[in-house]
Motif scaffolding. Structure first.
Motif, PDB file in Angstrom:
ATOM      1  N   GLY A 152      -2.688   6.404   1.047  1.00 30.40           N
ATOM      2  CA  GLY A 152      -3.112   5.183   1.728  1.00 30.40           C
ATOM      3  C   GLY A 152      -1.940   4.272   2.047  1.00 30.40           C
ATOM      4  O   GLY A 152      -0.850   4.440   1.493  1.00 30.40           O
ATOM      5  N   PRO A 153      -2.166   3.282   2.936  1.00 24.98           N
ATOM      6  CA  PRO A 153      -1.059   2.407   3.364  1.00 24.98           C
ATOM      7  C   PRO A 153      -0.346   1.715   2.208  1.00 24.98           C
ATOM      8  O   PRO A 153       0.882   1.608   2.210  1.00 24.98           O
ATOM      9  N   GLY A 154      -1.107   1.275   1.231  1.00 28.72           N
ATOM     10  CA  GLY A 154      -0.483   0.561   0.122  1.00 28.72           C
ATOM     11  C   GLY A 154       0.278   1.470  -0.828  1.00 28.72           C
ATOM     12  O   GLY A 154       1.040   0.998  -1.668  1.00 28.72           O
ATOM     13  N   LEU A 155       0.055   2.767  -0.695  1.00 23.23           N
ATOM     14  CA  LEU A 155       0.668   3.724  -1.626  1.00 23.23           C
ATOM     15  C   LEU A 155       1.662   4.644  -0.936  1.00 23.23           C
ATOM     16  O   LEU A 155       2.155   5.601  -1.535  1.00 23.23           O
ATOM     17  N   PHE A 156       1.937   4.381   0.329  1.00 25.29           N
ATOM     18  CA  PHE A 156       2.782   5.334   1.067  1.00 25.29           C
ATOM     19  C   PHE A 156       4.180   5.379   0.434  1.00 25.29           C
ATOM     20  O   PHE A 156       4.834   4.343   0.282  1.00 25.29           O
TER      21      PHE A 156
END
Lengths: 434, 390
Positions: free
Chosen positions: B6-10
């Motif tokens: 996900g975007p926050g975990l890229f």
């Protein structure tokens, strides 16, 4: 969501981004198109030994250099600077996802810039053959940059198989890549041609003017023929959701989109009946008018592309509010405020001691502030005027259906209610202050 | 959507070590034109003022030479600032972006300041007395165009000096914002979750690091600019322009020596201004030896430059000084990187996530970069070679 949120008062965050982005796009189209046109003309001037044309090009390359550096380079920096404070989550994700692509773009753009400086400083000082090679390198690298930028924009609109495979090239060369390339190449040829037409119109002697007007007109004509074809092709192959965002009942409708091709047809008609047949008598005001039409067409094209992508930054992956589908779902279960690291309020119980900001205000700041203001551009006070809490809450619960270009609210029912209450408090009561 | 985090975990696009190494290399490369862009307008004004006083006619020529080259330095400074910025975003996005939000108005002010800085540097560089018909005319009023087209070899004239002041003030403004942002990034208490809702004016004015950092950056820019002038002087002298070359060499060495001496004092002040734990963590072990390397190399560079100013054949000494300057710059940049890392070490969420290798695009980047470097070498060879022959 590990980022702070800040909004430009009254103007909001979207308008400044759009203005800087548009001006940057114009500078890029100009650089790409005009540099190719210049090197084509230089090749011809050297072959024919046309000193008038070489002299004109020497002057003209100064303008290209100034447009590329003063406008293009500074606006490239400006686009990043504006995005960094108005859309931090998107900037962070785009940096990591497309990191090496930005690197490739930087190399190509840097080569174009260096060769542009060498080309400008080399007039009369470098052997003509080498000077021409430098010009071709400049134009080639500028077109290479356009190719990469086009891939980035196509990826944002339709990341395709990347969402599954994680391989960037799967998303880069998607179905919209080729039509999008046609659009951007067309606009580059068109804008580059029209700027050169303005410079060439009324130039003396008439034989020089004739060469300039004819060549610039052919460039512009080719460009504004290709661009609408690419636009239509792009619409045909873009994901259905994007088409819905562009043309659907909750989107912006086909009317605005049609302005771009209509302007392009107008420009082509003007060129075919004016400058191309009467090269010696093209008045500069007419050339300026065509340039303005071309700039408007480029603006509409960019606007349509952004509208088709709404409410996504990367379609299906990252929304304008900085959340992905998974984060948004998690926020609906756990609560947005609990997950937002920089929120000043953690619960919807605003009356609780120690809560420095209202939950509704914080939800507005993080979820609505990316596109809306309270009293300025897209001001919510005006929009919610006359609505009660129930109506606003009802709207918030169905944003993605009622307004297809908006992301669904990402939060619990209590958070949605808190936002609705805060928005309702913005409304001006009859004859009084809120 | 199962394949991509996900975007926050890229994750990072490569291992943190590779990215840090790239950041160090690109920060060193970017520091050179950035210093010249900031320092050359100062040297232009001083050379013009001293030359106008009649003491040194060569200095007016030097002022014109500096004015002609300043736009290139400014353009390169902006262009080369992108990689360190992107690397900083990829490595420390939260800190960089949240700090930028705290001082957003000044951050955005960089855009008009850059317009003024780049535009005015070109204005001065391209001035030439006596306007002639030009392709700029359709796009600019005549009065503007006549200035843009006007350039005189013997000096920059009053108008040129006034616009150079404008250029200098604009670029100093940009430098101030970037240094202030760097200070803010190293102060998580001022941009982190406890810092409050940003109003866009959150400058770290009371931070004890701000003033020494500003001084350090400005003096470093003047020192590098002076060294570049000394290099130019030695080069011209070797080409047979003895009077002009010697004047430029001495002028450059004076600026290089004086600015470096003051910069060393600013460096000591900067180290003393660091918060205790940061200072200890940043300067312990290998970092301490890096600091001493930077200081030692700077002293060696100044010594060699002074010897060059007095020598019959100055080029070899200037070349030696250039090597010492490069060593000093690399070591100094590495120390600054460690100071920032130490300042951000206590933030749990800033910890770097393991890299997700993107082999296809990374390989493509390497190939394009190698080809690009070859192309630049070819362009420089072709244009400089044919310049001599043509």
């Amino acid at each position: 969501m590990p980022f702070q949120a800040w909004a430009i008062p009254w103007l909001g965050n979207e308008l400044p981004r759009a203005v800087v982005g548009y001006l940057f796009a114009v500078a890029c189209y100009f650089t790409v198109g005009a540099s190719l046109l210049m090197v084509v003309l230089e090749h011809r001037a050297q072959r024919e030994g046309n000193q008038f044309l070489l002299s004109f090009l020497q002057d003209w390359s100064r303008f290209i250099l100034l447009m590329t550096t003063v406008l293009g380079l500074v606006l490239a920096a400006g686009a990043w600077l504006v995005a960094a404070v108005t859309e931090p989550a998107a900037v962070f994700v785009l940096t990591r996802v497309l990191f090496w692509v930005w690197g490739i773009l930087w190399v190509l753009a840097g080569l174009a810039l260096c060769s542009g400086l060498l080309h400008y400083s080399g007039w009369g000082a470098v052997a003509p053959g080498h000077h021409l090679v430098v010009g071709w390198v400049m134009a080639g690298c500028a077109w290479g940059s356009l190719f990469v930028v086009n891939g980035i924009l196509a990826f944002l609109l339709d990341p395709g198989a990347w969402l599954e495979t994680g391989r960037l090239l799967d998303g880069f060369f998607n179905a919209t890549f080729n039509p999008s390339l046609l659009v951007h190449a067309g606009l580059a040829l068109g804008i580059g041609g029209l700027f050169t037409l303005v410079a060439g119109a009324e130039t003396d002697p008439p034989r020089l003017r004739s060469v300039l007007v004819r060549t610039a007109s052919w460039f512009a004509l080719a460009g504004f023929t290709l661009a609408p074809v690419g636009e239509a092709w792009q619409v045909a192959v873009m994901p259905p959701a994007a088409r819905e965002a562009l043309f659907g009942p909750s989107g912006h409708g086909p009317g605005v989109f049609a302005i771009g091709p209509a302007l392009a047809i107008l420009i082509v008609a003007f060129l075919a009946t004016g400058p191309l047949v009467r090269t010696a008598v093209t008045p500069r005001p007419l050339a300026f008018l065509l340039l303005l039409l071309g700039l408007a067409a480029a603006g509409v094209s960019g606007w349509s592309r952004e509208a088709a992508r709404a409410p996504w930054v990367i379609s299906g992956y990252l929304q304008v509010n900085g959340l992905g589908p998974r984060e948004a779902n998690a926020a609906r279960v756990e609560g947005f405020l609990r997950r937002a690291r920089y929120a000043r309020s953690r619960t919807t119980a605003n009356a609780a001691a120690g809560e420095p900001a209202s939950a509704g205000q914080e939800l507005f700041r993080f979820q609505c502030g990316c596109c809306h203001t309270t009293t300025g551009v897209r001001g919510l006070r005006r929009i919610v005027q006359g609505w009660d809490v129930e109506t606003i809450d009802h709207q918030l619960g169905r944003l993605e259906k009622l307004r297809g270009v908006m992301p669904a609210f990402a939060g619990t029912d209590a958070e949605r209610r808190a936002l609705a209450r805060w928005l309702a408090s913005l409304a001006v009561p009859k004859g009084g202050k809120p | 959507m199962s394949g991509v985090p996900g975007p926050g975990l890229f994750p990072l696009p490569a291992s943190p070590g590779v990215l840090r190494g790239l950041e160090l290399a690109m920060a060193v490369v970017a520091a050179v034109p950035a210093s010249l862009a900031l320092g050359w307008p100062v040297l232009t004004l001083v050379a013009e003022a001293v030359g106008r006083g009649g003491a040194e006619i060569s200095l007016r020529r030097l002022a014109a030479w500096l004015a002609r080259r300043t736009p290139g330095a400014v353009v390169l400074a902006i262009g080369l600032a992108f990689p360190p910025f992107l690397l900083g975003l990829a490595l420390y996005g939260e800190a960089v972006l949240s700090a930028a939000a705290q001082m957003a108005w000044l951050w955005l002010a960089v855009i008009p300041l850059l317009f003024l800085g780049v535009g005015s540097s070109f204005w001065v560089a391209l001035r030439r007395r006596g306007a002639e018909p030009s392709t700029l005319r359709p796009f600019l009023p005549d009065v503007v165009e006549s200035y843009i087209l006007a350039f005189r070899r013997r000096g920059i004239e009053r108008a040129g000096a006034a616009v150079t002041v404008l250029c200098l003030v604009s670029l100093l403004g940009v430098g101030f914002v970037l240094v202030a942002h760097g200070v803010l990034v190293a102060r998580p208490d001022l941009w982190g979750p406890v810092a409050g809702i940003p109003d866009g004016w959150g400058l770290p004015l009371r931070d004890p690091q701000l003033l020494p950092r500003l001084l350090f950056a400005l003096l470093g820019a003047l020192a590098l600019s002076g060294f570049a002038v000394a290099w130019h002087g030695a080069d011209r002298e070797a080409a047979g322009e003895a009077a002009y070359g010697r004047a430029a060499l001495r002028f450059g060495v004076v600026w290089f020596g004086a600015a470096t001496a003051l910069e060393l004092l600013a460096a000591v002040w900067l180290v003393l201004s660091l918060p205790g734990p940061v200072g200890k963590a940043a300067l312990a072990g290998g970092a301490g030896s890096l600091l001493w390397t930077a200081l030692g190399a700077a002293v060696a560079a100044v010594t060699l430059a002074v010897v060059a100013a007095a020598a019959e054949e100055p080029r070899q000494y200037v070349l030696g000084a250039a090597v010492a300057v490069a060593v000093s710059l690399i070591a100094e940049t590495a120390v600054r990187q460690r100071i920032r890392d130490a300042a951000l070490a206590g933030i749990p969420d800033i910890a770097l996530r393991a890299g997700m290798l993107q082999p296809g695009s990374m390989m493509l980047f390497i190939v394009v970069s190698v080809l690009g470097a070859g192309l630049v070498a070819y362009l420089l060879w072709a244009t400089s070679g044919s310049r001599r022959a043509f």
